[in-house]
Motif scaffolding. Structure first.
Motif, short mmCIF file in Angstrom:
data_model
loop_
_atom_site.label_atom_id
_atom_site.label_comp_id
_atom_site.label_asym_id
_atom_site.label_seq_id
_atom_site.Cartn_x
_atom_site.Cartn_y
_atom_site.Cartn_z
N PHE A 1 0.67 -1.16 0.14
CA PHE A 1 0.08 0.15 -0.12
C PHE A 1 0.82 1.22 -0.19
N PHE A 2 2.00 1.27 0.68
CA PHE A 2 2.95 2.30 0.98
C PHE A 2 3.40 2.57 -0.43
N LEU A 3 3.85 1.52 -1.22
CA LEU A 3 4.45 1.69 -2.59
C LEU A 3 3.39 2.04 -3.51
N GLY A 4 2.06 1.88 -3.48
CA GLY A 4 1.20 2.44 -4.22
C GLY A 4 0.85 4.00 -4.02
N ALA A 5 0.88 4.26 -2.87
CA ALA A 5 0.53 5.61 -2.60
C ALA A 5 1.78 6.53 -3.00
N LEU A 6 3.01 5.88 -2.79
CA LEU A 6 4.16 6.56 -3.45
C LEU A 6 4.05 6.89 -5.11
N GLN A 7 3.45 5.79 -5.48
CA GLN A 7 3.42 5.88 -7.08
C GLN A 7 2.56 7.03 -7.60
N VAL B 1 3.05 14.47 -8.88
CA VAL B 1 3.74 15.61 -8.84
C VAL B 1 4.41 15.75 -10.50
N SER B 2 4.66 14.46 -10.75
CA SER B 2 5.18 14.60 -12.55
C SER B 2 4.17 15.35 -13.26
N GLY B 3 3.13 14.93 -13.16
CA GLY B 3 2.02 15.55 -14.01
C GLY B 3 1.94 17.05 -13.79
N TRP B 4 1.86 17.44 -12.62
CA TRP B 4 1.80 19.02 -12.40
C TRP B 4 3.04 19.72 -13.00
N TYR B 5 4.16 19.12 -12.69
CA TYR B 5 5.78 19.69 -13.41
C TYR B 5 5.49 19.68 -14.87
#
Length: 66
Positions: free
Chosen positions: A30-36, A42-46
């Motif tokens: 779940f942590f890895l999913g949230a990190l993704q 953030v990548s999309g915003w950038y």
């Protein structure tokens, strides 16, 4: 002959350990999913900010007198 009711082959401490390890693995997934999700957001915003900035500079350059 052994009577199957004479001994218990369950291991409550082993079951408890397996449960803890399984819970840790699930939490890690779940942590890895949230990190993704955070990374993709953030990548999309950038990328959107860079595209907006490029469009804005092209628009402002249209007013350049040369």
């Amino acid at each position: 002959m052994f009577n199957r009711q004479d001994y218990d082959c369950s291991d409550p401490k082993g079951d408890e350990g397996f449960g803890k390890v399984f819970a840790i693995v699930i939490c890690f997934v779940f942590f890895l999913g949230a990190l993704q999700v955070v990374y993709e957001t953030v990548s999309g915003w950038y990328q959107n900010v860079m595209q907006w900035g490029s469009d804005m500079l092209a628009f402002l350059a249209g007013f350049w007198p040369f």
